[in-house]
Write a protein that holds these residues in place. Structure first.
Motif, PDB file in Angstrom:
ATOM      1  N   LEU A 282       0.832  -1.208   0.000  1.00 47.97           N
ATOM      2  CA  LEU A 282       0.000   0.000   0.000  1.00 47.97           C
ATOM      3  C   LEU A 282       0.865   1.256   0.000  1.00 47.97           C
ATOM      4  O   LEU A 282       0.537   2.252  -0.663  1.00 47.97           O
ATOM      5  N   LEU A 283       1.968   1.213   0.733  1.00 43.61           N
ATOM      6  CA  LEU A 283       2.863   2.365   0.774  1.00 43.61           C
ATOM      7  C   LEU A 283       3.517   2.607  -0.589  1.00 43.61           C
ATOM      8  O   LEU A 283       3.702   3.755  -1.005  1.00 43.61           O
ATOM      9  N   ALA A 284       3.820   1.527  -1.279  1.00 41.61           N
ATOM     10  CA  ALA A 284       4.542   1.650  -2.550  1.00 41.61           C
ATOM     11  C   ALA A 284       3.633   1.948  -3.730  1.00 41.61           C
ATOM     12  O   ALA A 284       4.109   2.413  -4.776  1.00 41.61           O
ATOM     13  N   ASP A 285       2.332   1.684  -3.575  1.00 42.06           N
ATOM     14  CA  ASP A 285       1.410   1.806  -4.712  1.00 42.06           C
ATOM     15  C   ASP A 285       0.185   2.625  -4.316  1.00 42.06           C
ATOM     16  O   ASP A 285      -0.838   2.079  -3.905  1.00 42.06           O
ATOM     17  N   PRO A 286       0.252   3.957  -4.432  1.00 41.11           N
ATOM     18  CA  PRO A 286      -0.874   4.791  -4.032  1.00 41.11           C
ATOM     19  C   PRO A 286      -2.149   4.530  -4.820  1.00 41.11           C
ATOM     20  O   PRO A 286      -3.254   4.721  -4.308  1.00 41.11           O
ATOM     21  N   VAL A 287      -2.023   4.077  -6.051  1.00 37.97           N
ATOM     22  CA  VAL A 287      -3.216   3.778  -6.851  1.00 37.97           C
ATOM     23  C   VAL A 287      -3.969   2.592  -6.253  1.00 37.97           C
ATOM     24  O   VAL A 287      -5.200   2.621  -6.090  1.00 37.97           O
ATOM     25  N   SER A 288      -3.240   1.544  -5.917  1.00 37.54           N
ATOM     26  CA  SER A 288      -3.868   0.391  -5.269  1.00 37.54           C
ATOM     27  C   SER A 288      -4.445   0.763  -3.910  1.00 37.54           C
ATOM     28  O   SER A 288      -5.507   0.269  -3.505  1.00 37.54           O
ATOM     29  N   ALA A 289      -3.751   1.639  -3.185  1.00 36.29           N
ATOM     30  CA  ALA A 289      -4.251   2.089  -1.885  1.00 36.29           C
ATOM     31  C   ALA A 289      -5.581   2.810  -2.039  1.00 36.29           C
ATOM     32  O   ALA A 289      -6.527   2.587  -1.273  1.00 36.29           O
ATOM     33  N   ARG A 290      -5.677   3.658  -3.045  1.00 33.93           N
ATOM     34  CA  ARG A 290      -6.927   4.393  -3.268  1.00 33.93           C
ATOM     35  C   ARG A 290      -8.047   3.431  -3.663  1.00 33.93           C
ATOM     36  O   ARG A 290      -9.195   3.594  -3.249  1.00 33.93           O
ATOM     37  N   ARG A 291      -7.716   2.433  -4.468  1.00 35.25           N
ATOM     38  CA  ARG A 291      -8.715   1.458  -4.889  1.00 35.25           C
ATOM     39  C   ARG A 291      -9.240   0.678  -3.677  1.00 35.25           C
ATOM     40  O   ARG A 291     -10.448   0.457  -3.536  1.00 35.25           O
ATOM     41  N   ALA A 292      -8.341   0.265  -2.797  1.00 36.24           N
ATOM     42  CA  ALA A 292      -8.755  -0.453  -1.593  1.00 36.24           C
ATOM     43  C   ALA A 292      -9.576   0.438  -0.673  1.00 36.24           C
ATOM     44  O   ALA A 292     -10.563  -0.007  -0.064  1.00 36.24           O
ATOM     45  N   GLY A 293      -9.188   1.708  -0.588  1.00 39.84           N
ATOM     46  CA  GLY A 293      -9.952   2.642   0.233  1.00 39.84           C
ATOM     47  C   GLY A 293     -11.380   2.830  -0.254  1.00 39.84           C
ATOM     48  O   GLY A 293     -12.308   2.997   0.543  1.00 39.84           O
ATOM     49  N   ALA A 294     -11.571   2.787  -1.564  1.00 40.15           N
ATOM     50  CA  ALA A 294     -12.925   2.920  -2.116  1.00 40.15           C
ATOM     51  C   ALA A 294     -13.789   1.724  -1.719  1.00 40.15           C
ATOM     52  O   ALA A 294     -14.980   1.873  -1.426  1.00 40.15           O
ATOM     53  N   VAL A 295     -13.196   0.538  -1.696  1.00 40.86           N
ATOM     54  CA  VAL A 295     -13.919  -0.650  -1.242  1.00 40.86           C
ATOM     55  C   VAL A 295     -14.300  -0.500   0.235  1.00 40.86           C
ATOM     56  O   VAL A 295     -15.429  -0.799   0.643  1.00 40.86           O
ATOM     57  N   ALA A 296     -13.344  -0.030   1.028  1.00 37.30           N
ATOM     58  CA  ALA A 296     -13.608   0.172   2.453  1.00 37.30           C
ATOM     59  C   ALA A 296     -14.729   1.181   2.669  1.00 37.30           C
ATOM     60  O   ALA A 296     -15.614   0.984   3.514  1.00 37.30           O
TER      61      ALA A 296
END
Length: 325
Positions: A282-296
């Motif tokens: 998550l730290l290395a990939d902000p795009v994936s982090a944002r995608r996971a946050g949308a699910v949350a």
């Protein structure tokens, strides 16, 4: 209705007093645990009013919401009326059992025919032995934070109250492992000096003690991910608030967290190494982090919305008051 309740849990009470009733909140001169009065760091509507023990003696009260065993004696002494017998009463159980007898923990309100226990999670209902006392579950609901996730800072956010005293319960001992991946920002009550207690330099752990709720939400939203490392505690509302903001979450798969955090919202595991790996990604990939946050965010808003929470409580309050007449 006129509902008497003590200010015990700030986040939960903030949601509860957003309902349509009049909430009587005891206040004492020292504003101690038995009389904190209105919240100072949470925004409460005007229908939550402070009331002194002397004023309660003649106050019109339709229902008493108990949250600690000692409140039964307080209510009886201050009102001159007994909860459950003279006035309808509901006992809200916020906590998992911690008496050392799990899973045989006996609830202090067990075998009571004169009140109802409302658990805030199904996990709590499962683990407490309440004997013949009626029980129900009203899942949490949160007032939606007014900020959205940016995740611009490669830092990790944690919200823990009293992390030193509670230590293993709140997973405080696990924080150094995550601090190796990124600096930690720890928010909550009595978090000052945490870096020293963990034996870490101050640039790896920054404490933010008792911030106003809106400011805390704004700070959370800028961090890349949210850590929920509690081993044995009821579902923290800060986790739900972080998810509602749109933060990806990294959580121990314990207690009610396994029901709150859906697949794709970050990481959920009992193996700490797996959580560390997910955090690094998550730290290395902000795009994936944002995608996971949308699910949350979708999951939190669907299950823990304020309207659903208040509707469930209104139904329960009406049943208890009308059923006692």
């Amino acid at each position: 209705m006129n509902i008497l309740l003590w200010h015990v849990h700030g986040s939960w009470t903030t949601s509860f007093v957003h309902g349509k009733h009049r909430y009587l909140v005891p206040v004492t001169p020292d504003r101690g645990p038995d009389g904190r009065g209105r919240a100072r760091t949470y925004p409460w509507p005007e229908n939550a009013v402070e009331i002194t023990p002397a004023e309660l003696a003649t106050a019109e009260v339709d229902l008493i919401l108990l949250q600690r065993p000692e409140e039964e004696a307080l209510a009886t002494g201050w009102l001159g009326r007994r909860p459950g017998r003279d006035i309808p009463a509901i006992y809200v159980e916020h906590n998992t059992p911690k008496d050392g007898a799990v899973p045989n923990s006996r609830h202090p309100m067990a075998d009571r025919a004169d009140l109802l226990i409302a658990h805030v999670t199904a996990f709590n209902q499962l683990y407490w032995d309440t004997g013949g006392t009626r029980t129900t579950v009203v899942d949490h609901g949160v007032v939606p934070p007014r900020v959205g996730y940016s995740g611009e800072l490669e830092r990790l956010a944690v919200v823990i109250n009293e992390p030193v005293r509670r230590w293993r319960v709140t997973g405080t001992d696990l924080l150094p492992r995550f601090a190796e991946l990124a600096p930690l920002d720890v928010f909550g009550l009595k978090v000052t000096g945490l870096a020293d207690r963990l034996g870490l330099p101050p640039d790896r752990v920054t404490s933010h003690d008792d911030l106003p709720q809106a400011r805390m939400h704004a700070e959370l939203s800028r961090r890349r991910a949210y850590l929920h490392l509690c081993r044995w505690t009821s579902l923290g509302l800060s986790l739900i608030e972080a998810m509602t903001i749109g933060m990806p979450v990294v959580a121990l798969a314990t207690t009610e967290a396994v029901m709150a955090v859906p697949p794709g919202a970050g990481a959920l595991a009992t193996r700490v190494d797996d959580l560390l790996t997910a955090t690094g990604q998550l730290l290395a990939d902000p795009v994936s982090a944002r995608r996971a946050g949308a699910v949350a965010r979708r999951a939190a808003r669907d299950r823990y919305g304020l309207d659903r929470f208040l509707t469930d409580w209104d139904r329960l309050l009406e049943e208890e008051v009308c059923g006692s007449r």
